[in-house]
Design a protein around this motif. Structure first.
Motif, mmCIF file in Angstrom:
data_model
loop_
_atom_site.group_PDB
_atom_site.id
_atom_site.type_symbol
_atom_site.label_atom_id
_atom_site.label_comp_id
_atom_site.label_asym_id
_atom_site.label_seq_id
_atom_site.Cartn_x
_atom_site.Cartn_y
_atom_site.Cartn_z
ATOM 1 N N LEU A 1 0.826 -1.200 0.000
ATOM 2 C CA LEU A 1 0.000 0.000 0.000
ATOM 3 C C LEU A 1 0.863 1.254 0.000
ATOM 4 N N VAL A 2 0.417 2.233 -0.739
ATOM 5 C CA VAL A 2 1.100 3.535 -0.733
ATOM 6 C C VAL A 2 0.337 4.434 0.235
ATOM 7 N N GLU A 3 0.886 4.537 1.438
ATOM 8 C CA GLU A 3 0.185 5.284 2.473
ATOM 9 C C GLU A 3 0.397 6.789 2.297
ATOM 10 N N ASP A 4 -0.621 7.549 2.522
ATOM 11 C CA ASP A 4 -0.475 8.999 2.532
ATOM 12 C C ASP A 4 0.322 9.420 3.768
ATOM 13 N N GLU A 5 1.205 10.353 3.579
ATOM 14 C CA GLU A 5 2.020 10.839 4.681
ATOM 15 C C GLU A 5 1.236 11.913 5.439
ATOM 16 N N ASP A 6 0.363 11.475 6.334
ATOM 17 C CA ASP A 6 -0.443 12.394 7.128
ATOM 18 C C ASP A 6 0.309 12.746 8.404
ATOM 19 N N GLY A 7 0.642 14.015 8.560
ATOM 20 C CA GLY A 7 1.322 14.449 9.773
ATOM 21 C C GLY A 7 0.364 14.489 10.949
ATOM 22 N N ALA A 8 0.920 14.486 12.158
ATOM 23 C CA ALA A 8 0.107 14.471 13.368
ATOM 24 C C ALA A 8 -0.780 15.713 13.470
ATOM 25 N N LEU A 9 -0.239 16.869 13.067
ATOM 26 C CA LEU A 9 -1.037 18.092 13.176
ATOM 27 C C LEU A 9 -2.196 18.094 12.177
ATOM 28 N N LYS A 10 -1.955 17.535 10.994
ATOM 29 C CA LYS A 10 -3.024 17.435 10.003
ATOM 30 C C LYS A 10 -4.144 16.548 10.529
ATOM 31 N N LEU A 11 -3.775 15.452 11.169
ATOM 32 C CA LEU A 11 -4.784 14.558 11.735
ATOM 33 C C LEU A 11 -5.534 15.235 12.885
ATOM 34 N N CYS A 12 -4.824 16.032 13.640
ATOM 35 C CA CYS A 12 -5.475 16.768 14.738
ATOM 36 C C CYS A 12 -6.545 17.699 14.189
ATOM 37 N N ASN A 13 -6.227 18.405 13.101
ATOM 38 C CA ASN A 13 -7.205 19.302 12.487
ATOM 39 C C ASN A 13 -8.397 18.528 11.934
ATOM 40 N N GLN A 14 -8.129 17.358 11.357
ATOM 41 C CA GLN A 14 -9.225 16.543 10.827
ATOM 42 C C GLN A 14 -10.131 16.053 11.953
ATOM 43 N N LEU A 15 -9.521 15.676 13.069
ATOM 44 C CA LEU A 15 -10.318 15.259 14.225
ATOM 45 C C LEU A 15 -11.167 16.424 14.747
ATOM 46 N N ARG A 16 -10.570 17.612 14.783
ATOM 47 C CA ARG A 16 -11.313 18.785 15.256
ATOM 48 C C ARG A 16 -12.520 19.061 14.347
ATOM 49 N N ASP A 17 -12.319 18.964 13.043
ATOM 50 C CA ASP A 17 -13.428 19.173 12.103
ATOM 51 C C ASP A 17 -14.542 18.154 12.329
ATOM 52 N N ARG A 18 -14.145 16.912 12.596
ATOM 53 C CA ARG A 18 -15.161 15.882 12.809
ATOM 54 C C ARG A 18 -15.950 16.146 14.084
ATOM 55 N N MET A 19 -15.255 16.503 15.156
ATOM 56 C CA MET A 19 -15.939 16.769 16.423
ATOM 57 C C MET A 19 -16.898 17.953 16.284
ATOM 58 N N TYR A 20 -16.464 18.973 15.554
ATOM 59 C CA TYR A 20 -17.324 20.145 15.382
ATOM 60 C C TYR A 20 -18.545 19.800 14.538
#
Length: 418
Positions: free
Chosen positions: A265-284
């Motif tokens: 698999l070619v995994e996307d290089e998702d940084g920790a801060l990017k994931l944090c922002n995605q989590l914040r968007d989901r919670m909101y």
């Protein structure tokens, strides 16, 4: 009650479906027949029996019921229904449970009780009595299918993506998604017996599965997990996080093929801060859905009010500061902010936010969601966004795959590429 402790001896002449303790976390399903004869199935654990029940292949049985409903003259549009047609229908209907005798003895036994009750119903003299009786027979025959649909949806919501968490957290998630189901299989409702053999009586097939779920949540020696490769449910042999089952799928062990796909698999290089922002968007987004929903519709949503959102947001803010100041590793940072188990992994090279697919939303919103009924066998679709729009045929399988895209087995997601 869905199930209750059976205090009397397993004798008498009332047909009963029982679950009898056999020691060391094992139980046996017991059939008490109307003539006093008693049958016992081999002992097993609640976890193993739940997995086995979810995997029963009802497709041939379902096709027979569908054919009976669509093709039998009993349901032809007319003013009067000949008694001979009803009698012929009953003969055909009563033959169907025999298809389950070997693959699902619990349903075979229980259907015998239910069908006998329907056939004992007295004629009320109404013009629709025969038609209503036939419809009721079909409804009873579909009970094993409905029970499996309910069970599979429970597993989908409470066990998928929950490999890292405790039994308690699995149960709490089930209560959030399906509150009423959570109440019915609460392990706290089981009687506390210091010694002696426990015997429970289930009032239905689904009641038996709820009882097994309660017994499952009461222990922590076994857990139900989902194989990343074949998407089937299984019982890991150790407490270590286990991604693949021991099945052989398409001629290859799931462990072998699954590991190969993972490496390719070619995994996307998702940084920790990017994931944090995605989590914040989901919670909101959850907060907005919760606030906009009517009170009687909130039982279908994941709770997220302003107070819960503020608590999560403050925790994420503090964790982010510690991460930027080098006090937390990326993995520790992600683990701290992922309070609702949204991420598949805490390794930043593999971390990926679990998206809520259309499929998951439908299952969460409807406990009785049945893909076999939801999707039409075939539809025509016109893609107006294409340069040269043209009609395309889409099968039920095509539609299901589209709704599950982004959250599916490695076999289905990547199998055709290798």
């Amino acid at each position: 009650m869905i199930f209750e402790e059976e205090t009397e001896q397993v004798i008498g002449y009332i047909p009963k479906l029982l679950l009898m303790e056999a020691g060391e976390g094992q139980f046996s399903s017991v059939f008490q027949h109307g003539d006093g004869m008693v049958e016992r199935l081999p002992v097993t654990t609640p976890a193993k029996d739940l997995v086995a029940a979810a995997e029963i292949d009802y497709r041939p049985y379902r096709k027979k019921i569908k054919r009976l409903r669509e093709e039998h003259p009993m349901f032809a549009a007319r003013l009067d229904i000949p008694v001979a047609d009803f009698e012929d229908f009953v003969v055909e209907a009563l033959l169907l449970p025999s298809m389950l005798q070997k693959i699902d003895p619990v349903s075979f036994f229980t259907l015998g009780i239910l069908l006998d009750q329907v056939l004992r119903r007295e004629d009320d003299g109404s013009a629709l009595f025969l038609l209503d009786a036939a419809q009721e027979l079909l409804h009873v025959l579909e009970e094993p299918i409905r029970t499996q649909v309910y069970l599979r949806n429970i597993l989908e919501m409470a066990f998928d993506g929950m490999e890292r968490v405790s039994q308690r957290e699995r149960f709490e998630k089930l209560c959030r998604v399906y509150p009423q189901v959570g109440k019915l299989c609460d392990p706290a409702s089981l009687p506390d017996v210091e010694s002696g053999q426990r015997v429970f009586r289930a009032s239905s097939m689904f009641g038996l599965r709820l009882l097994e779920l309660a017994l499952y949540f009461q222990q922590d020696k076994q857990r139900i997990a989902r194989c990343d490769y074949c998407w089937g449910w299984f019982i890991p042999k150790t407490k270590k996080v286990t991604r693949y089952c021991d099945r052989v799928t398409d001629g290859f062990p799931c462990k072998q093929r699954g590991a190969r796909f993972k490496r390719n698999l070619v995994e996307d290089e998702d940084g920790a801060l990017k994931l944090c922002n995605q989590l914040r968007d989901r919670m909101y987004a959850r907060l907005l859905r919760w606030q906009d929903a009517a009170p009687d519709e909130r039982d279908k949503l994941i709770p997220m009010d302003y107070e819960q959102y503020e608590v999560w947001s403050e925790n994420a803010r503090m964790a982010r500061m510690e991460y930027l100041n080098g006090k937390l590793t990326a993995e520790e940072f992600l683990q701290r902010i992922d309070t609702t188990n949204e991420l598949e992994s805490y390794e930043t090279g593999e971390a990926e936010l679990v998206e809520e697919t259309a499929w998951q939303c439908m299952v969460a919103g409807n406990f009785a969601f049945d893909a076999e009924i939801h999707y039409p066998e075939m539809i025509q679709v016109l893609d107006l966004g294409a340069e040269e729009p043209k009609w395309e045929l889409r099968t039920a399988e095509d539609l299901r795959r589209e709704d599950q895209e982004g959250h599916q087995s490695l076999r289905e997601k990547y199998g055709k590429k290798f």
